[in-house]
Design a protein around this motif. Structure first.
Motif, short mmCIF file in Angstrom:
data_model
loop_
_atom_site.label_atom_id
_atom_site.label_comp_id
_atom_site.label_asym_id
_atom_site.label_seq_id
_atom_site.Cartn_x
_atom_site.Cartn_y
_atom_site.Cartn_z
N VAL A 1 4.08 17.43 -14.99
CA VAL A 1 5.24 18.06 -15.62
C VAL A 1 5.18 17.91 -17.13
O VAL A 1 5.39 18.86 -17.88
N ASN A 2 4.86 16.68 -17.60
CA ASN A 2 4.79 16.43 -19.05
C ASN A 2 3.67 17.23 -19.69
O ASN A 2 3.79 17.71 -20.82
N SER A 3 2.56 17.37 -18.93
CA SER A 3 1.43 18.14 -19.46
C SER A 3 1.82 19.60 -19.64
O SER A 3 1.47 20.23 -20.64
N LEU A 4 2.56 20.14 -18.68
CA LEU A 4 3.02 21.53 -18.78
C LEU A 4 3.99 21.69 -19.95
O LEU A 4 3.96 22.68 -20.68
N LYS A 5 4.86 20.69 -20.13
CA LYS A 5 5.80 20.73 -21.26
C LYS A 5 5.05 20.71 -22.58
O LYS A 5 5.35 21.47 -23.49
N ASP A 6 4.05 19.80 -22.66
CA ASP A 6 3.26 19.70 -23.89
C ASP A 6 2.51 21.00 -24.15
O ASP A 6 2.40 21.45 -25.29
N TYR A 7 1.95 21.59 -23.06
CA TYR A 7 1.19 22.84 -23.22
C TYR A 7 2.11 23.96 -23.71
O TYR A 7 1.74 24.71 -24.62
N LYS B 1 0.83 -1.22 0.00
CA LYS B 1 0.00 0.00 0.00
C LYS B 1 0.87 1.26 0.00
O LYS B 1 0.59 2.22 -0.73
N GLU B 2 1.90 1.25 0.84
CA GLU B 2 2.79 2.42 0.90
C GLU B 2 3.49 2.63 -0.44
O GLU B 2 3.62 3.75 -0.94
N ALA B 3 3.95 1.51 -1.04
CA ALA B 3 4.63 1.61 -2.34
C ALA B 3 3.67 2.11 -3.42
O ALA B 3 4.04 2.91 -4.28
N LEU B 4 2.41 1.66 -3.34
CA LEU B 4 1.40 2.12 -4.30
C LEU B 4 1.19 3.63 -4.21
O LEU B 4 1.15 4.33 -5.22
N GLU B 5 1.03 4.11 -2.98
CA GLU B 5 0.79 5.55 -2.77
C GLU B 5 1.95 6.38 -3.30
O GLU B 5 1.76 7.40 -3.98
N LYS B 6 3.20 5.95 -3.00
CA LYS B 6 4.37 6.68 -3.46
C LYS B 6 4.46 6.66 -5.00
O LYS B 6 4.75 7.67 -5.64
N THR B 7 4.17 5.49 -5.58
CA THR B 7 4.28 5.34 -7.03
C THR B 7 3.23 6.18 -7.75
O THR B 7 3.53 6.85 -8.75
N ILE B 8 2.00 6.14 -7.26
CA ILE B 8 0.93 6.92 -7.89
C ILE B 8 1.23 8.41 -7.79
O ILE B 8 1.00 9.17 -8.73
N SER B 9 1.76 8.84 -6.64
CA SER B 9 2.14 10.25 -6.47
C SER B 9 3.22 10.63 -7.49
O SER B 9 3.18 11.70 -8.08
N ILE C 1 3.81 9.14 -10.42
CA ILE C 1 3.20 9.14 -11.77
C ILE C 1 2.43 10.44 -12.00
O ILE C 1 2.53 11.07 -13.06
N THR C 2 1.66 10.84 -10.99
CA THR C 2 0.86 12.07 -11.11
C THR C 2 1.76 13.28 -11.33
O THR C 2 1.47 14.15 -12.16
N HIS C 3 2.87 13.32 -10.58
CA HIS C 3 3.81 14.43 -10.73
C HIS C 3 4.40 14.46 -12.15
O HIS C 3 4.48 15.52 -12.78
#
Length: 490
Positions: free
Chosen positions: A129-135, A113-121, A123-125
């Motif tokens: 960042v990629n969305s801002l670069k694309d924009y 569960k802890e690894a999932l939370e860290k990984t999802i965070s 991925i979201t980050h």
């Protein structure tokens, strides 16, 4: 919802993690599990998960080999390894490969569960960042494309922003829309860049393939569905000529809006008026429009707004005199558009001398009202007198020349009228625009020729369409089926 997989040769680990964790709580779907390396890679390639949990020791290919192939294929994948107490050398190799986390066995639910939370965070980050670069990249490309439209762009810089597709560029076309709407989805052979430049709503279409038949059919259906007027410029193979397509699209849209229709008009159908003035203010254009349409009430409303603007700006009397006189002469140009010589209507009329006798701005404004009222009445009377004769001549000319690429400008020159003015009279007299009249005439002739067994490409040429694609689109729009289908029915 993101996807995850678990690879481990211990059955109890796979089933325990599959059943004891509420994956949906993390907006994650567990899409597969595997007990050996080969099966693990097959599952990964099938589902392309964002998150991979894998043991290092597995039969066949081990976890490190699996991770190496996954990251080579999809470097953005988040890989977490399970390691035993004495496997630190393996862990170091895994970290070098790009693993984002490792969990030491025995694995517990809380660790996952802890690894999932860290990984999802994480991925979201990355997505943010990629969305801002694309924009930012998209915004830069839109700005550079606008600069090309305005003849201020840098081709090299634009090509860098456009990317690899710039090497495949076969042509570019500009569309001008009456209002902003979301652009349509488009196939791989084309790219659309949306640009808003003040009140202008533009779609710049980049053709990456030579044959664009399907894309025009798709765009025409889209414009009818979203109820937007469209003016399109010609397609140019040279990127630096996109500014020509831009000005042509604006010209075509102005015609569409003048006719008050939610239609698609091509620049090719209208032609360019070499005497058309492009440097008039919106107020001056409105004055001309209301004189042409004979709308006295709207004309005086526009004059009122214009005079209020003069007052606010506290213009010098010489400037006001010049602007007032300019409006009168613009009005006289509208009278000329009817084919009538103003000197015959008013033999001794010399407004530039009359205005010199006026002392105050109030006198000038009152004089302006009187002059334009006189002009609008003359325009209405002339139009009612000569309208039928002029349109009759125009229809005859169209019927005699529909087999070639005849434009509105050419018809107006034959009749001896301004093209925009002829458009207005044509719609008043015939109940439809010049473009619709010409298209309907051509479609009826095309039906006759197809019924005689002529080839579709031959018929397209015979009714004045050198582009088979454009002919086919229009035929389907007006008749309901493609010309080939119509021919087969006869």
């Amino acid at each position: 919802m993101r996807k995850a997989v678990i690879f481990d040769d211990e059955f109890i680990v796979l089933k325990g993690l599959e059943r004891m964790i509420d994956w949906s709580e993390y907006d994650v779907e567990l899409v597969g599990t595997a007990a050996d390396g080969e099966e693990a890679l097959d599952i990964f390639r099938k589902h392309r998960p964002e998150i991979v949990f894998t043991d290092i020791r597995m039969p066949g290919k081990n976890g490190l080999q699996v991770i190496e192939e996954i990251i080579k294929d999809a470097p953005e994948t988040q890989c977490i390894v399970f390691s035993g107490f004495n496997e630190f050398d393996y862990v170091k190799k895994a970290l070098k490969l790009g693993v984002v986390d490792y969990l030491e066995k025995p694995i517990t639910i809380s660790m996952i569960k802890e690894a999932l939370e860290k990984t999802i965070s994480r991925i979201t980050h990355h997505e943010t960042v990629n969305s801002l670069k694309d924009y930012n990249q998209k915004e830069k490309l839109e700005k550079e494309t606008l600069q090309l439209l305005l003849e201020k762009g840098n081709e090299t810089q634009w090509r860098e922003l456009f990317g690899q597709d710039a090497q495949e560029l076969e042509g570019v076309t500009v569309l001008s829309l009456s209002s902003f709407v979301e652009p349509p989805e488009i196939n791989e052979g084309h790219r659309i860049i949306t640009i808003q430049n003040g009140a202008e709503n533009l779609l710049v279409i980049f053709h990456l393939v030579k044959d664009s038949g399907d894309v025009w059919d798709h765009l025409m259906n889209w414009s009818e569905r979203v109820r937007v007027a469209v003016g399109s410029g010609r397609t140019y193979t040279n990127l630096l000529e996109v500014n020509k397509s831009y000005h042509e699209a604006l010209h075509a849209l102005r015609y569409t809006q003048f006719m008050n229709e939610l239609e698609w008009y091509r620049f090719e159908d209208i032609g360019e008026n070499p005497r058309h003035s492009t440097d008039l203010s919106k107020h001056e254009q409105a004055v001309i429009f209301h004189i042409r349409t004979g709308n006295k009430e709207e004309l005086f409303e526009q004059l009122k707004a214009l005079i209020e603007q003069f007052d606010r700006k506290r213009l010098h009397p010489d400037v006001i005199e010049r602007e007032v006189l300019k409006l009168v002469y613009l009005g006289l140009e509208v009278v000329k558009e009817t084919g009538c010589d103003p000197n015959q209507v008013w033999p001794d009329y010399m407004p530039h001398q009359d205005i010199r006798k006026l002392q105050t701005k109030e006198e000038m404004f009152s004089w302006l009202y009187n002059q334009l009222e006189k002009i609008i009445h003359a325009s209405i009377n002339i139009r009612s007198t000569y309208k039928h004769e002029a349109i009759e001549r125009a229809c005859t000319f169209i019927k005699e020349n529909y087999t070639r690429d005849v434009t509105l400008q050419e018809v107006s020159e034959h009749v001896g009228m301004n093209a925009t003015y002829l458009s207005l009279l044509f719609k008043e007299e015939m109940g439809e625009s010049y473009i619709k009249y010409l298209t309907q005439l051509r479609m009826e002739k095309a039906k006759q020729l197809l019924a005689q067994g002529r080839k579709v490409a031959e018929v397209s040429e015979l009714v004045g369409y050198h582009s088979y694609r454009h002919f086919s689109e229009l035929f389907k729009k007006h008749i309901g089926i493609k010309p080939g289908q119509f021919k087969e029915m006869k």
